[in-house]
Motif scaffolding. Sequence first.
Motif: not given
Length: 164
Positions: A44, A47-48, A51, A63, A79, A82-83
């Motif tokens: 996560f 991914g952040g 992003d 994500y 998550c 954000q995804m």
Amino acid sequence: MKTWDERIDEVWDDATGEEVGDDTIARIDALAAERGPDDARAEFERGGARDSAGRPAEAVVLYRRALALGLDEEHRPQCVIQMASSLRNLGEYDDALAVIRAEEELAADGPYRDAIACVHALILASAGRPAQGLSVALLALVPHLPRYHRSMTAYAHEIADADT
């Protein structure tokens, strides 16, 4: 010695106010490596970082992996939010709507329900359905109003039909 969460927070604090780039990604990846490749929270955070660096396609992959590995109740809605936002940025509106609507049902009374509604409204607006997006946003605001719940709810439902 600082905890893993404190060190993650420190990276994000350092990135505040500036564009996230390769340095932030490298720092997050190094911390994530401490927890191993099958840690949902680490994926996560990875991914952040991507992003935030403007790499939504890379973020979505991470994500999805984090969700598949199983995030806790604090990080799962973050998550998903954000995804869904990344999917919107990629123009994948149907996927974004499916993801955010599923989370709306899971987190109907959760602390992220208003953030979920905001992303839902943005996705609808980006998908060419701005009246439906406005409706979602208005319905999210209704519980925060001191009065007018019934009338604003009715107006929000009425407005949603303008896109059909």
